[in-house]
Scaffold this motif. Structure first.
Motif, PDB file in Angstrom:
ATOM      1  N   ASP A  80       2.198   3.008   3.191  1.00  0.00           N
ATOM      2  CA  ASP A  80       1.188   4.027   2.938  1.00  0.00           C
ATOM      3  C   ASP A  80       1.858   5.232   2.266  1.00  0.00           C
ATOM      4  O   ASP A  80       3.075   5.262   2.072  1.00  0.00           O
ATOM      5  N   HIS A  90       0.959   5.625  -1.872  1.00  0.00           N
ATOM      6  CA  HIS A  90       0.466   6.636  -2.807  1.00  0.00           C
ATOM      7  C   HIS A  90       1.710   7.441  -3.213  1.00  0.00           C
ATOM      8  O   HIS A  90       2.091   8.384  -2.526  1.00  0.00           O
ATOM      9  N   HIS A  97      -5.169  -0.862   5.946  1.00  0.00           N
ATOM     10  CA  HIS A  97      -5.353  -0.443   7.351  1.00  0.00           C
ATOM     11  C   HIS A  97      -6.146  -1.422   8.209  1.00  0.00           C
ATOM     12  O   HIS A  97      -5.556  -2.131   9.014  1.00  0.00           O
ATOM     13  N   HIS A 146       0.834  -1.216   0.000  1.00  0.00           N
ATOM     14  CA  HIS A 146       0.000   0.000   0.000  1.00  0.00           C
ATOM     15  C   HIS A 146       0.862   1.257   0.000  1.00  0.00           C
ATOM     16  O   HIS A 146       1.713   1.430   0.877  1.00  0.00           O
ATOM     17  N   HIS A 203      -9.284   1.509   0.879  1.00  0.00           N
ATOM     18  CA  HIS A 203      -9.025   1.779   2.300  1.00  0.00           C
ATOM     19  C   HIS A 203     -10.237   1.334   3.106  1.00  0.00           C
ATOM     20  O   HIS A 203     -11.371   1.584   2.699  1.00  0.00           O
TER      21      HIS A 203
HETATM   22 ZN    ZN Z   1      -3.534   5.001   1.843  1.00  0.00          ZN
END
Ligand code: ZN
Length: 453
Positions: free
Chosen positions: A322, A69, A271, A67, A234
């Motif tokens: 993340d 971005h 998460h 995960h 998410h």
């Molecule tokens: Zn995220």
């Protein structure tokens, strides 16, 4: 045909079915695929390319990031977002992210891919869900291919703006039929489901508070009409996230995911900090995966995910850094250490997670979450994705009693060599496919422009 021999390995961590660790090992690779692993005396002594590790290095499977971005690298350490929780953090960043461009997507993707590889990652998934200006996912995929990281690209999306009860401003959301049309185009253009594939596609509507149940259902139907296209989003990240689901859909996040068809072995959720017991049971029953992101969950004060409970129930768990705006690091070795430490603090139990379990989550766990049976372990027939760590480095001094556990217990933040698909991407600590100073300069220029505009 090309062959690569890695010889004089101090310790080879295979992560095979019996978690074998071989001292004085060697490994033979042919055309990017592992052909033989074993004691040095039992393997050939030469090949077209030879890496002699002189008995000083530990070799293990490359780490898998489930995960991220990448674009958020342009908005690290923004002062207004430093001390906010998830919803406040998002609201302060959406207007800045609305200035993202194709050039920003490319530069941040290359920067992240470089940082990931230097910190031990050989396969990564990235979730891009905002497409303002001329930004496209194609730019990101090409940029990552140039660096050489094995890549699972997620076509993210946001369709419910503030005027419809969502969290993002209307200016950054897209039309749902356009999202689905572009998703299909991207799958047709980029998805490669063959063994050892370097590029696979995922569909990833962003979160319960930014897309509709209809888009969740239609994205799932589209992904499932192709072999190997996975689903990612998410879920249950913070208490506010849970409150939103209950208030808007009348359901907990786990029940909401089930109601839109988002449970199954082809789905993984980031998460799951606040996934309740019935949600954990549903994930276990359906082999739905979780991307565990401990640094981000601590940074945004979201909480500690119930990792031990998830794993004991049989839920596939991988590790994620993340996005680089909520971590703000992109270092998978350090994330592994944080997973190990935070599991113990969460349960107030020093046996909550062992160092070996943390490494397993970061390798095999991530491979399972991404639906791959060709990475995460070093054995004949697996992709030659592996990393080498010099045991003589200062941060490992005195840790010779258990060099494998020391990778987690001590603070190992970088690798000395990395091979992806049999190709040398890190040589003596240096990335071979990008000029880092020039890349850092470009990222800094674009980051300043985004925030000052
Ligand atoms: Zn995220």
């Amino acid at each position: 045909m090309s062959t690569l021999l890695v010889r004089n390995i101090h310790t080879l961590v295979t992560m095979n079915a019996v978690r074998e660790e071989i001292k004085g090992a060697a490994m033979l690779v042919r055309d990017g695929v592992i052909e033989e692993v074993g004691r040095g005396a039992d393997l050939p002594t030469t090949a077209e390319e030879v890496l002699d590790l002189k008995g000083r290095h530990l070799v293990m499977p490359g780490l898998v990031n489930t995960h991220h971005h990448f674009y958020q690298t342009l908005t690290r350490a923004i002062p207004a977002a430093q001390n906010a929780d998830l919803f406040g953090w998002l609201k302060s960043l959406y207007p800045i992210w609305a200035r993202l461009t194709a050039e920003g997507v490319r530069a941040s993707a290359q920067m992240c891919a470089a940082e990931l590889i230097l910190s031990g990652c050989t396969t990564a998934s990235d979730h891009l869900y905002i497409f303002p200006n001329d930004a496209t996912l194609d730019d990101e995929i090409r940029a990552v291919q140039d660096i050489g990281l094995r890549f699972h690209a997620s076509r993210g999306s946001m369709s419910v703006g503030a005027s419809q009860g969502g969290l993002p401003p209307d200016s950054v959301v897209e039309n749902e039929s356009e999202i689905l049309r572009d998703s299909q185009r991207l799958i047709d253009e980029w998805h490669d489901n063959r063994r050892y594939s370097m590029t696979r596609m995922t569909l990833a509507p962003c979160s319960p508070f930014s897309v509709s149940p209809a888009l969740m259902r239609e994205s799932a139907a589209l992904a499932r009409s192709y072999a190997g296209v996975r689903l990612h989003t998410h879920l249950a990240e913070s208490k506010s996230d849970v409150d939103y689901s209950v208030a808007t859909f009348g359901m907990t996040p786990g029940r909401y995911a089930e109601s839109v068809g988002w449970l199954g072995p082809d789905v993984w959720h980031a998460h799951c900090v606040w996934l309740d017991d019935s949600g954990i049971a549903a994930f276990a029953r359906t082999a739905t995966g979780v991307a565990h992101c401990p640094c981000s969950n601590m940074r945004l004060a979201s909480g500690f995910a119930p990792v031990r409970k998830l794993r004991q129930a049989g839920v596939p768990v991988g590790l994620g850094t993340d996005g680089a705006a909520s971590n703000d690091a992109t270092n998978l070795f350090r994330e592994t250490r944080q997973a190990f430490l935070s599991a113990r603090v969460r349960d107030l139990d020093a046996a909550a997670m062992t160092a070996h379990a943390a490494l397993e989550i970061a390798t095999l766990g991530g491979a399972r979450v991404l639906g791959r049976d060709d990475i995460g372990c070093l054995a004949p027939g697996m992709a030659a994705d592996f990393i080498c760590i010099d045991l003589d480095r200062p941060e490992l001094a005195g840790a010779c009693h258990d060099p494998v556990a020391a990778l987690v217990l001590c603070d190992v933040g970088s690798v000395n060599y990395s091979f992806i698909n049999g190709r040398r991407l890190v040589d003596q600590g240096q990335l071979t496919t990008a000029e880092l100073p020039r890349l850092v300069e470009t990222v800094n220029r674009l980051a300043a422009h985004m925030v000052q505009a």
